[in-house]
Design an enzyme around this catalytic site. Structure first.
Site, PDB file in Angstrom:
ATOM      1  N   ASN A 169       0.799  -1.236   0.000  1.00 15.81           N
ATOM      2  CA  ASN A 169       0.000   0.000   0.000  1.00 15.81           C
ATOM      3  C   ASN A 169       0.830   1.283   0.000  1.00 15.81           C
ATOM      4  OD1 ASN A 169       0.766  -0.310   2.650  1.00 15.81           O
ATOM      5  ND2 ASN A 169      -1.230   0.112   3.532  1.00 15.81           N
ATOM      6  N   ASP A 247       0.032 -10.566   8.809  1.00 14.71           N
ATOM      7  CA  ASP A 247       0.497 -11.488   9.859  1.00 14.71           C
ATOM      8  C   ASP A 247       1.681 -12.356   9.428  1.00 14.71           C
ATOM      9  OD1 ASP A 247      -0.939 -13.095   8.229  1.00 14.71           O
ATOM     10  OD2 ASP A 247      -2.574 -13.488   9.652  1.00 14.71           O
ATOM     11  N   THR A 248       2.132 -12.196   8.176  1.00  8.68           N
ATOM     12  CA  THR A 248       3.390 -12.848   7.771  1.00  8.68           C
ATOM     13  C   THR A 248       4.490 -12.422   8.742  1.00  8.68           C
ATOM     14  OG1 THR A 248       2.690 -12.497   5.507  1.00  8.68           O
ATOM     15  CG2 THR A 248       4.985 -13.118   5.796  1.00  8.68           C
ATOM     16  N   GLU A 264       5.384  -3.722  11.710  1.00 10.73           N
ATOM     17  CA  GLU A 264       4.061  -3.096  11.788  1.00 10.73           C
ATOM     18  C   GLU A 264       3.119  -3.986  10.987  1.00 10.73           C
ATOM     19  OE1 GLU A 264       0.937  -1.786  10.647  1.00 10.73           O
ATOM     20  OE2 GLU A 264       1.863  -0.100   9.607  1.00 10.73           O
ATOM     21  N   ARG A 297      -5.363   0.894   4.320  1.00  7.72           N
ATOM     22  CA  ARG A 297      -4.314   1.478   5.164  1.00  7.72           C
ATOM     23  C   ARG A 297      -4.369   0.781   6.522  1.00  7.72           C
ATOM     24  NH1 ARG A 297      -6.441   6.194   6.474  1.00  7.72           N
ATOM     25  NH2 ARG A 297      -4.520   6.980   7.368  1.00  7.72           N
ATOM     26  N   CYS A 298      -3.185   0.500   7.075  1.00 10.15           N
ATOM     27  CA  CYS A 298      -3.143  -0.126   8.406  1.00 10.15           C
ATOM     28  C   CYS A 298      -3.873   0.757   9.406  1.00 10.15           C
ATOM     29  CB  CYS A 298      -1.709  -0.300   8.864  1.00 10.15           C
ATOM     30  SG  CYS A 298      -0.741  -1.261   7.733  1.00 10.15           S
ATOM     31  N   GLU A 391      -9.841  -7.386   9.774  1.00  9.85           N
ATOM     32  CA  GLU A 391      -9.406  -6.194   9.037  1.00  9.85           C
ATOM     33  C   GLU A 391      -9.772  -6.371   7.565  1.00  9.85           C
ATOM     34  OE1 GLU A 391      -5.123  -3.841   9.046  1.00  9.85           O
ATOM     35  OE2 GLU A 391      -5.131  -5.990   9.039  1.00  9.85           O
TER      36      GLU A 391
HETATM   37  O1  G3P Z   1      -0.774   1.030   6.087  1.00 11.73           O
HETATM   38  C1  G3P Z   1       0.438   1.535   6.468  1.00 11.73           C
HETATM   39  C2  G3P Z   1       0.343   2.544   7.558  1.00 11.73           C
HETATM   40  O2  G3P Z   1       1.623   2.875   7.922  1.00 11.73           O
HETATM   41  C3  G3P Z   1      -0.553   3.718   7.265  1.00 11.73           C
HETATM   42  O3  G3P Z   1       0.052   4.917   7.004  1.00 11.73           O
HETATM   43  O4  G3P Z   1       0.125   7.288   6.429  1.00 11.73           O
HETATM   44  O5  G3P Z   1      -1.866   5.955   5.789  1.00 11.73           O
HETATM   45  O6  G3P Z   1      -1.472   6.520   8.163  1.00 11.73           O
HETATM   46  P1  G3P Z   1      -0.837   6.244   6.847  1.00 11.73           P
END
Ligand code: G3P
Length: 503
Positions: A169, A247-248, A264, A297-298, A391
């Site tokens: 991403n 989860d890798t 992360e 996005r995480c 997620e």
């Molecule tokens: O998905 C990755 C994570 O680091 C999100 O970054 O900049 O979208 O908050 P951001």
């Protein structure tokens, strides 16, 4: 255009080369890995399928190059990083084009990612010069039983070879967030980009090549995870792994040797909405937090926990904003673009079907065309539904109605994840108490979760990760403390003559 002009040398026919020993190379495997465009679902690019032997060579070069890089003055390392940052920004258009084609990132966001990456590299160079130029000086008599016979000098030394594995991403930004701290701290680095995102990453690496970094210091190997994935992460030449992904990362952490890890691994970021919240502000942040880059996005808002008394009003506001989102190809800079792969779209669809069967309220009709999934808000979600916990990494957002703040905090903390969360209220005292009670690495008060600005600390608790990122933390993480102790034959005390006597 991608693969043309200064980037022509990274392409061989229709296959992008890999980078090692300061050169762009074809793999001896004679094989290529196809990169599927999420929008057209056809092969967009091809990259080399590197062999384990080629990984070994990249590791050997990295080890050798690091030794002389560690002897390169800090100001000179910073100078090269500034140069790379400028070249990266100069070539934002072709790199952004790759992001659009490989990962369906909306056109403007793709440009933003490249510019943000250049800024991150420059900031890291500046921060590195400051924090790596300082150490500590300790004296022994502060510890019981000691006289002042020992002077301890500490400095930060490089770890060696850093293995950097960014996710699809942010294949450019989350690559440079590992590369720049590694290099400024005197390390060398081997980059394994994600398959989707690899061509963007190769273009970015070429900017570092053009900046003139020494041969072997940076390598970028592409290929199949099944062939070189474990081989890389378990390679004896690796001194540190910085990984962002799913989860890798948990599997990697179990197999990696006794080396520092920075991980992360995603989140299920909760958005807790109290009765006194500014609902227009909340709705805007839910749209930005939940649906930008189609929720991939995480740090996306992944579950809304709203007090029942304001839930109807909030859901109406969010519905109205969702109706205005544009849906379509990334080239048109649509808000919602195809998710990264068919398997990802299928996974999201599975969560939606499960919620349907278990009685969630659909605020829009579920619609999908290929990898494109229209934005969907699911109201009245209950804890027995998968979407309450998993997620989706897609434009589908569950709303859980709560009757107390404790209920919201409990749901947030019952998750395996603990990346970020947010709370909306006008009562800052309450917000602090809730923030303290939430088991997440960061809590945003009155804004959606986000990693940036990129110098802020960024960390996840529980299954969301190991260690902390952000420019300063990453530089520190990629170094080790070295002490030199000067032992004096007799105690020595500075008597001081700080003031001028009037006598
Ligand atoms: O998905 C990755 C994570 O680091 C999100 O970054 O900049 O979208 O908050 P951001």
């Amino acid at each position: 255009m991608a693969g043309t002009g200064v980037f022509a040398e990274i392409l061989d026919g229709d296959v992008y080369k890999y980078y090692a020993d300061g050169e762009w190379k074809k793999s001896s495997s004679g094989k290529a890995v196809a990169i599927i465009n999420p929008t057209t679902r056809k092969t967009q690019y091809k990259v080399q399928a590197c062999t384990q032997e080629e990984v070994n060579k990249a590791m050997e070069s990295a080890k050798a190059a690091q030794k002389s890089w560690a002897k390169t003055p800090l100001w000179k390392r910073a100078e090269l990083l500034h140069k790379a940052a400028a070249i990266l920004k100069e070539h934002k258009a072709p790199i952004a084009e790759c992001l659009v084609k490989e990962i369906a990132k909306p056109a403007k966001d793709a440009v933003t990612e490249v510019v943000r990456s250049g800024d991150l590299v420059s900031y890291t160079a500046e921060e590195g010069v400051r924090i790596l130029g300082e150490g500590k000086f300790l004296v022994s008599d502060s510890f019981p039983g000691n006289e002042r016979t020992k002077y301890c000098l500490t400095s930060k030394i490089p770890l060696g070879v850093i293995l950097a594995i960014p996710p699809f991403n942010y294949p450019v930004n989350l690559a440079v967030s590992k590369i720049a701290p590694a290099l400024i701290a005197g390390n060398s680095l081997v980059l394994k980009p994600p398959t989707q995102g690899a061509v963007s990453a190769l273009h970015m690496v070429h900017c570092f090549h053009l900046a003139g970094f020494p041969k072997g210091l940076i390598s970028c190997v592409t290929g199949k995870g099944s062939e070189i994935g474990d081989f890389l992460t378990m390679h004896p030449g690796v001194n540190c792994i910085s990984f962002t992904g799913g989860d890798t990362g948990i599997a990697i952490s179990k197999k990696a040797g006794m080396i520092p890890l920075q991980m992360e691994l995603g989140g299920k970021d909760a958005c807790i909405v109290l009765e006194d919240a500014d609902l227009d502000l909340v709705a805007s942040n839910i749209i930005k937090g939940g649906f930008s880059y189609s929720g991939q996005r995480c740090t996306a808002v992944k579950v809304v926990l709203v007090m029942e008394s304001v839930a109807d009003a909030l859901v109406e506001k969010v519905k109205a904003k969702i109706a205005k989102l544009t849906v379509g190809p990334p080239e048109d800079d649509c808000d919602i673009t195809p998710v990264v792969s068919e398997s990802s779209a299928n996974f999201i669809e599975g969560l939606v079907k499960d919620a349907k069967e278990k009685g969630a309220t659909f605020c829009q009709d579920y619609k999908r065309d290929g990898n494109l999934i229209w934005p969907l808000l699911l109201d009245d979600v209950r804890p027995d539904m998968r979407i309450a916990w998993e997620e989706p990494f897609g434009p589908v957002l569950p709303v859980i109605r709560i009757n107390s703040i404790e209920e919201g905090i409990h749901h947030c903390n019952a998750s395996n994840f603990g990346l970020q969360g947010c709370v909306f209220t006008k009562d800052v005292n309450k917000a602090i108490l809730i923030s303290d009670a939430m088991e997440t690495g960061t809590v945003q008060i009155n804004s959606a979760p986000a990693r940036g600005p990129d110098h802020f600390p960024f960390q996840g608790l529980k299954d969301s990760g190991i260690g902390s990122q952000g420019v300063t933390n990453s530089i520190n993480m990629m170094t080790k403390i070295k002490s030199t102790v000067i032992n004096l034959p007799t105690p020595s005390y500075t008597l001081g003559n700080g003031g001028h006597s009037k006598l």
